[in-house]
Motif scaffolding. Structure first.
Motif, PDB file in Angstrom:
ATOM      1  N   ARG A  80       0.847  -1.190   0.000  1.00 17.36           N
ATOM      2  CA  ARG A  80       0.000   0.000   0.000  1.00 17.36           C
ATOM      3  C   ARG A  80       0.881   1.239   0.000  1.00 17.36           C
ATOM      4  O   ARG A  80       1.876   1.301   0.713  1.00 17.36           O
ATOM      5  CB  ARG A  80      -0.920   0.008   1.223  1.00 17.36           C
ATOM      6  N   HIS A 115      -9.417   6.530  -0.098  1.00 20.41           N
ATOM      7  CA  HIS A 115      -8.763   6.054  -1.317  1.00 20.41           C
ATOM      8  C   HIS A 115      -7.613   5.121  -0.929  1.00 20.41           C
ATOM      9  O   HIS A 115      -6.745   5.494  -0.156  1.00 20.41           O
ATOM     10  CB  HIS A 115      -8.176   7.224  -2.119  1.00 20.41           C
ATOM     11  N   TYR A 119      -4.458   2.818  -2.375  1.00 22.30           N
ATOM     12  CA  TYR A 119      -3.604   2.594  -3.532  1.00 22.30           C
ATOM     13  C   TYR A 119      -2.669   1.415  -3.243  1.00 22.30           C
ATOM     14  O   TYR A 119      -1.931   1.441  -2.271  1.00 22.30           O
ATOM     15  CB  TYR A 119      -2.769   3.842  -3.841  1.00 22.30           C
ATOM     16  N   GLU A 120      -2.716   0.397  -4.099  1.00 25.51           N
ATOM     17  CA  GLU A 120      -1.868  -0.777  -3.929  1.00 25.51           C
ATOM     18  C   GLU A 120      -0.914  -0.894  -5.110  1.00 25.51           C
ATOM     19  O   GLU A 120      -1.348  -1.081  -6.250  1.00 25.51           O
ATOM     20  CB  GLU A 120      -2.725  -2.035  -3.821  1.00 25.51           C
ATOM     21  N   LEU A 134      -3.382  -0.588  -8.189  1.00 26.88           N
ATOM     22  CA  LEU A 134      -4.795  -0.939  -8.042  1.00 26.88           C
ATOM     23  C   LEU A 134      -5.410   0.071  -7.082  1.00 26.88           C
ATOM     24  O   LEU A 134      -4.960   0.214  -5.941  1.00 26.88           O
ATOM     25  CB  LEU A 134      -4.939  -2.354  -7.483  1.00 26.88           C
ATOM     26  N   THR A 171      -8.670   1.514  -4.996  1.00 23.22           N
ATOM     27  CA  THR A 171      -9.970   1.163  -4.431  1.00 23.22           C
ATOM     28  C   THR A 171     -10.542   2.378  -3.726  1.00 23.22           C
ATOM     29  O   THR A 171      -9.887   2.972  -2.868  1.00 23.22           O
ATOM     30  CB  THR A 171      -9.854  -0.009  -3.431  1.00 23.22           C
ATOM     31  N   THR A 190     -13.597   3.532  -1.349  1.00 22.42           N
ATOM     32  CA  THR A 190     -14.573   2.861  -0.489  1.00 22.42           C
ATOM     33  C   THR A 190     -15.560   3.799   0.176  1.00 22.42           C
ATOM     34  O   THR A 190     -16.537   3.368   0.746  1.00 22.42           O
ATOM     35  CB  THR A 190     -13.846   2.078   0.618  1.00 22.42           C
ATOM     36  N   GLU A 205     -14.632  -2.377 -11.120  1.00 24.89           N
ATOM     37  CA  GLU A 205     -15.835  -2.509 -10.302  1.00 24.89           C
ATOM     38  C   GLU A 205     -16.395  -1.124  -9.993  1.00 24.89           C
ATOM     39  O   GLU A 205     -15.652  -0.148  -9.850  1.00 24.89           O
ATOM     40  CB  GLU A 205     -15.484  -3.241  -9.001  1.00 24.89           C
ATOM     41  N   PRO A 233     -18.469  -0.117  -3.870  1.00 26.29           N
ATOM     42  CA  PRO A 233     -17.065   0.289  -3.964  1.00 26.29           C
ATOM     43  C   PRO A 233     -16.611   0.385  -5.427  1.00 26.29           C
ATOM     44  O   PRO A 233     -17.206  -0.235  -6.306  1.00 26.29           O
ATOM     45  CB  PRO A 233     -16.325  -0.830  -3.231  1.00 26.29           C
ATOM     46  N   ARG A 261     -13.259   0.031  -7.983  1.00 21.36           N
ATOM     47  CA  ARG A 261     -11.895  -0.482  -8.139  1.00 21.36           C
ATOM     48  C   ARG A 261     -11.477  -0.304  -9.593  1.00 21.36           C
ATOM     49  O   ARG A 261     -12.227  -0.654 -10.505  1.00 21.36           O
ATOM     50  CB  ARG A 261     -11.802  -1.970  -7.755  1.00 21.36           C
TER      51      ARG A 261
END
Length: 217
Positions: free
Chosen positions: A111, A121, A123-124, A140, A142, A144, A165, A202, A204
């Motif tokens: 992360r 937010h 971030y990966e 990636l 996400t 939420t 998504e 969510p 993605r």
């Protein structure tokens, strides 16, 4: 099996210029060629002298090649390949054996903290190569939870977003794009961009930024 005349015809068709080791690194090019030539010669049941006659080079030169003591021109490589009845590319097998790769198992991405992390937010980072090979970054993202303020980003390079998504409206400069799963958006990173409206959570999406020859730190 090709004839002697065909061996020389194949070799003559290749331009006589030196291989540039810097373009095939990081593995020692001469050592790779030496290992392949010796291995194929032995497999063919040929002595150094027999192979030298067959290829049309001196025994001393062949010995230097097999001991990685000289660089071969393309013409010489062509003669060696023809004499062994193999494609020229076979002499380079193993050159790329140590090219860097980064594998990130599912759920083990790192992360990273960016503006927006504190407003839901995530971030990966999906791995990154090092040094001059770091020409792109895959993240990636996400989302939420909603927020009144969303961060805008600007950076060098070209960015590709691929929606996985949810639904969101993404802004770039003065344009807005409604993105749903399967949608893709490619943009110039220098233009201000970021999520404008989170329609269905969510959310993605995959963000891949290419920096060309200039790595991003």
């Amino acid at each position: 099996m090709a004839t002697e005349e065909e061996f020389h015809d194949r070799a003559a068709a290749l331009p006589d210029r030196e291989i540039d080791p810097g373009r095939v690194a990081p593995v020692d090019l001469e050592a790779t060629i030496a290992r392949q030539v010796r291995g194929y010669r032995i497999a063919a049941g040929l002595s150094v002298g027999e192979m030298a006659v067959r290829v049309g080079i001196s025994k001393a030169m062949l010995s230097k090649i097999e001991n990685a003591q000289t660089s071969c021109s393309l013409t010489t490589l062509g003669r060696l390949a023809a004499g062994l009845d193999i494609p020229v590319t076979a002499l380079f097998r193993g050159v790329d054996a140590e090219r860097e790769a980064v594998f990130v198992p599912a759920g083990h991405s790192a992360r990273i903290v960016r503006r927006g992390s504190r407003v839901g937010h995530v971030y990966e980072l999906l791995g990154a190569l090092r040094g001059p090979h770091k020409r792109m970054e895959a993240v990636l993202v996400t989302l939420t939870e909603s927020s009144e303020v969303f961060p805008l980003f600007q950076h060098p390079g070209t960015e590709l977003l691929y929606m996985l998504e949810g639904v969101m409206v993404y802004g770039h400069g003065g344009a807005h794009y409604t993105m749903r799963p399967g949608d893709a958006l490619q943009l110039d990173g220098e233009g201000a961009h970021g999520p404008q409206e989170l329609v269905e959570l969510p959310i993605r999406f995959l963000s891949v930024t290419a920096y060309g020859d200039h790595a991003h730190d």
